[in-house]
Design a protein around this motif. Structure first.
Motif, PDB file in Angstrom:
ATOM      1  N   SER A 117     -38.917  38.756   2.954  1.00  0.00           N
ATOM      2  CA  SER A 117     -38.923  40.164   2.603  1.00  0.00           C
ATOM      3  C   SER A 117     -37.502  40.686   2.580  1.00  0.00           C
ATOM      4  CB  SER A 117     -39.735  40.953   3.621  1.00  0.00           C
ATOM      5  OG  SER A 117     -41.085  40.952   3.267  1.00  0.00           O
ATOM      6  N   THR A 118     -37.317  41.781   1.884  1.00  0.00           N
ATOM      7  CA  THR A 118     -36.001  42.400   1.837  1.00  0.00           C
ATOM      8  C   THR A 118     -36.114  43.837   2.323  1.00  0.00           C
ATOM      9  OG1 THR A 118     -35.443  41.027  -0.048  1.00  0.00           O
ATOM     10  CG2 THR A 118     -34.032  42.916   0.371  1.00  0.00           C
ATOM     11  N   VAL A 119     -35.176  44.236   3.156  1.00  0.00           N
ATOM     12  CA  VAL A 119     -35.160  45.606   3.627  1.00  0.00           C
ATOM     13  C   VAL A 119     -33.762  46.182   3.451  1.00  0.00           C
ATOM     14  CG1 VAL A 119     -34.676  44.973   6.022  1.00  0.00           C
ATOM     15  CG2 VAL A 119     -35.778  47.150   5.530  1.00  0.00           C
ATOM     16  N   LYS A 120     -33.732  47.461   3.119  1.00  0.00           N
ATOM     17  CA  LYS A 120     -32.459  48.141   2.930  1.00  0.00           C
ATOM     18  C   LYS A 120     -32.296  49.197   4.015  1.00  0.00           C
ATOM     19  CE  LYS A 120     -30.956  48.206  -1.723  1.00  0.00           C
ATOM     20  NZ  LYS A 120     -30.933  48.872  -3.017  1.00  0.00           N
ATOM     21  N   PHE A 121     -31.145  49.200   4.648  1.00  0.00           N
ATOM     22  CA  PHE A 121     -30.866  50.212   5.655  1.00  0.00           C
ATOM     23  C   PHE A 121     -29.713  51.094   5.201  1.00  0.00           C
ATOM     24  CE2 PHE A 121     -32.640  46.754   8.270  1.00  0.00           C
ATOM     25  CZ  PHE A 121     -33.640  47.447   8.923  1.00  0.00           C
ATOM     26  N   GLU A 122     -29.864  52.384   5.428  1.00  0.00           N
ATOM     27  CA  GLU A 122     -28.743  53.281   5.237  1.00  0.00           C
ATOM     28  C   GLU A 122     -28.043  53.316   6.580  1.00  0.00           C
ATOM     29  OE1 GLU A 122     -29.840  56.663   2.733  1.00  0.00           O
ATOM     30  OE2 GLU A 122     -28.410  57.788   3.940  1.00  0.00           O
ATOM     31  N   THR A 123     -26.766  52.949   6.602  1.00  0.00           N
ATOM     32  CA  THR A 123     -26.065  52.817   7.884  1.00  0.00           C
ATOM     33  C   THR A 123     -24.830  53.704   7.933  1.00  0.00           C
ATOM     34  OG1 THR A 123     -24.586  51.055   7.172  1.00  0.00           O
ATOM     35  CG2 THR A 123     -26.772  50.385   7.912  1.00  0.00           C
ATOM     36  N   SER A 124     -24.124  53.606   9.052  1.00  0.00           N
ATOM     37  CA  SER A 124     -22.907  54.415   9.206  1.00  0.00           C
ATOM     38  C   SER A 124     -21.648  53.587   9.002  1.00  0.00           C
ATOM     39  CB  SER A 124     -22.899  55.071  10.592  1.00  0.00           C
ATOM     40  OG  SER A 124     -23.011  54.085  11.594  1.00  0.00           O
ATOM     41  N   ILE A 125     -21.757  52.461   8.299  1.00  0.00           N
ATOM     42  CA  ILE A 125     -20.553  51.672   8.027  1.00  0.00           C
ATOM     43  C   ILE A 125     -19.622  52.490   7.131  1.00  0.00           C
ATOM     44  CG2 ILE A 125     -21.616  49.398   8.339  1.00  0.00           C
ATOM     45  CD1 ILE A 125     -21.765  49.150   5.275  1.00  0.00           C
ATOM     46  N   THR A 164     -22.247  52.765  -0.895  1.00  0.00           N
ATOM     47  CA  THR A 164     -23.500  53.467  -0.603  1.00  0.00           C
ATOM     48  C   THR A 164     -23.861  53.400   0.879  1.00  0.00           C
ATOM     49  OG1 THR A 164     -24.720  51.459  -1.123  1.00  0.00           O
ATOM     50  CG2 THR A 164     -24.437  53.024  -2.908  1.00  0.00           C
ATOM     51  N   LYS A 165     -23.049  52.661   1.654  1.00  0.00           N
ATOM     52  CA  LYS A 165     -23.296  52.441   3.093  1.00  0.00           C
ATOM     53  C   LYS A 165     -24.624  51.755   3.351  1.00  0.00           C
ATOM     54  CE  LYS A 165     -20.451  56.218   4.789  1.00  0.00           C
ATOM     55  NZ  LYS A 165     -20.352  57.219   5.852  1.00  0.00           N
ATOM     56  N   GLU A 166     -25.026  50.966   2.381  1.00  0.00           N
ATOM     57  CA  GLU A 166     -26.309  50.283   2.524  1.00  0.00           C
ATOM     58  C   GLU A 166     -26.112  48.845   2.987  1.00  0.00           C
ATOM     59  OE1 GLU A 166     -28.814  52.656  -0.920  1.00  0.00           O
ATOM     60  OE2 GLU A 166     -28.193  50.583  -1.243  1.00  0.00           O
ATOM     61  N   VAL A 167     -26.978  48.443   3.898  1.00  0.00           N
ATOM     62  CA  VAL A 167     -27.007  47.049   4.326  1.00  0.00           C
ATOM     63  C   VAL A 167     -28.363  46.483   3.912  1.00  0.00           C
ATOM     64  CG1 VAL A 167     -26.946  45.473   6.294  1.00  0.00           C
ATOM     65  CG2 VAL A 167     -25.457  47.480   6.261  1.00  0.00           C
ATOM     66  N   THR A 168     -28.317  45.448   3.079  1.00  0.00           N
ATOM     67  CA  THR A 168     -29.549  44.834   2.605  1.00  0.00           C
ATOM     68  C   THR A 168     -29.752  43.507   3.335  1.00  0.00           C
ATOM     69  OG1 THR A 168     -29.080  45.799   0.444  1.00  0.00           O
ATOM     70  CG2 THR A 168     -30.811  44.140   0.533  1.00  0.00           C
ATOM     71  N   VAL A 169     -30.918  43.353   3.911  1.00  0.00           N
ATOM     72  CA  VAL A 169     -31.200  42.154   4.688  1.00  0.00           C
ATOM     73  C   VAL A 169     -32.432  41.454   4.129  1.00  0.00           C
ATOM     74  CG1 VAL A 169     -31.593  41.213   7.003  1.00  0.00           C
ATOM     75  CG2 VAL A 169     -30.325  43.351   6.736  1.00  0.00           C
ATOM     76  N   GLN A 170     -32.270  40.174   3.838  1.00  0.00           N
ATOM     77  CA  GLN A 170     -33.413  39.367   3.455  1.00  0.00           C
ATOM     78  C   GLN A 170     -33.836  38.595   4.705  1.00  0.00           C
ATOM     79  OE1 GLN A 170     -33.082  35.897   0.775  1.00  0.00           O
ATOM     80  NE2 GLN A 170     -34.382  37.032  -0.615  1.00  0.00           N
ATOM     81  N   TYR A 171     -35.097  38.672   5.029  1.00  0.00           N
ATOM     82  CA  TYR A 171     -35.539  38.077   6.297  1.00  0.00           C
ATOM     83  C   TYR A 171     -36.903  37.419   6.163  1.00  0.00           C
ATOM     84  CZ  TYR A 171     -38.505  42.205   6.654  1.00  0.00           C
ATOM     85  OH  TYR A 171     -39.435  43.171   6.418  1.00  0.00           O
ATOM     86  N   GLN A 172     -37.190  36.584   7.150  1.00  0.00           N
ATOM     87  CA  GLN A 172     -38.490  35.920   7.196  1.00  0.00           C
ATOM     88  C   GLN A 172     -39.443  36.768   8.023  1.00  0.00           C
ATOM     89  OE1 GLN A 172     -36.555  32.160   8.445  1.00  0.00           O
ATOM     90  NE2 GLN A 172     -38.251  31.221   7.352  1.00  0.00           N
ATOM     91  N   LYS A 173     -40.506  37.194   7.388  1.00  0.00           N
ATOM     92  CA  LYS A 173     -41.475  38.094   8.009  1.00  0.00           C
ATOM     93  C   LYS A 173     -42.059  37.547   9.305  1.00  0.00           C
ATOM     94  CE  LYS A 173     -44.029  41.125   5.116  1.00  0.00           C
ATOM     95  NZ  LYS A 173     -45.160  41.243   4.201  1.00  0.00           N
ATOM     96  N   GLU A 174     -42.247  36.242   9.349  1.00  0.00           N
ATOM     97  CA  GLU A 174     -42.915  35.670  10.517  1.00  0.00           C
ATOM     98  C   GLU A 174     -41.973  35.588  11.728  1.00  0.00           C
ATOM     99  OE1 GLU A 174     -44.016  31.797   9.125  1.00  0.00           O
ATOM    100  OE2 GLU A 174     -41.946  31.289   8.654  1.00  0.00           O
ATOM    101  N   LYS A 175     -40.674  35.766  11.493  1.00  0.00           N
ATOM    102  CA  LYS A 175     -39.724  35.612  12.585  1.00  0.00           C
ATOM    103  C   LYS A 175     -39.106  36.905  13.083  1.00  0.00           C
ATOM    104  CE  LYS A 175     -38.538  30.845  11.750  1.00  0.00           C
ATOM    105  NZ  LYS A 175     -37.562  29.910  11.225  1.00  0.00           N
TER     106      LYS A 175
END
Ligand SMILES: [Cu+2]
Length: 109
Positions: A31-39, A67-78
């Motif tokens: 899955s991929t999730v996008k976070f708006e961060t304070s970087i 855009t201060k966005e951090v995009t993370v691709q991750y394994q849902k089961e972990k």
């Protein structure tokens, strides 16, 4: 003799079809999730890029300073978005989830 060859071919086909669907399954679990961060600078990006990929279940990390966005691709089961959010916060930044996007095989895009 000819029959034997047909059976061998059928078995080979079965085997390759099996490993294909296994790959397909792995893709679905990402899955991929996008976070708006304070970087806000290159150092922040470095901190994220040096630490976040080592979080459990993280497969890929992308930072966008503009855009201060951090995009993370991750394994849902972990792992899950809550854990990833806390992982970013642990590094000293705020993180707001921008919406979860699933990546099923054959998605239009
Ligand atoms: Cu910074």
């Amino acid at each position: 003799m000819k029959k034997h060859l047909i059976i061998t071919t059928a078995l080979l086909l079965l085997f390759s079809a099996g490993s294909l669907s296994a790959q397909e399954k792995n893709k679905k679990e990402l899955s991929t999730v996008k976070f708006e961060t304070s970087i806000d600078c290159e150092n922040c990006v470095n901190t994220i890029m040096k630490n976040l990929p080592f979080e459990k279940g993280v497969r890929d990390v992308k930072c966008d300073l503009a855009t201060k966005e951090v995009t993370v691709q991750y394994q849902k089961e972990k792992t899950d978005t809550g854990k990833l959010k806390r992982a970013i916060e642990k590094l000293g930044y705020t993180a707001t989830e921008k919406g979860e996007k699933q990546k099923p095989a054959g998605n239009k895009k």
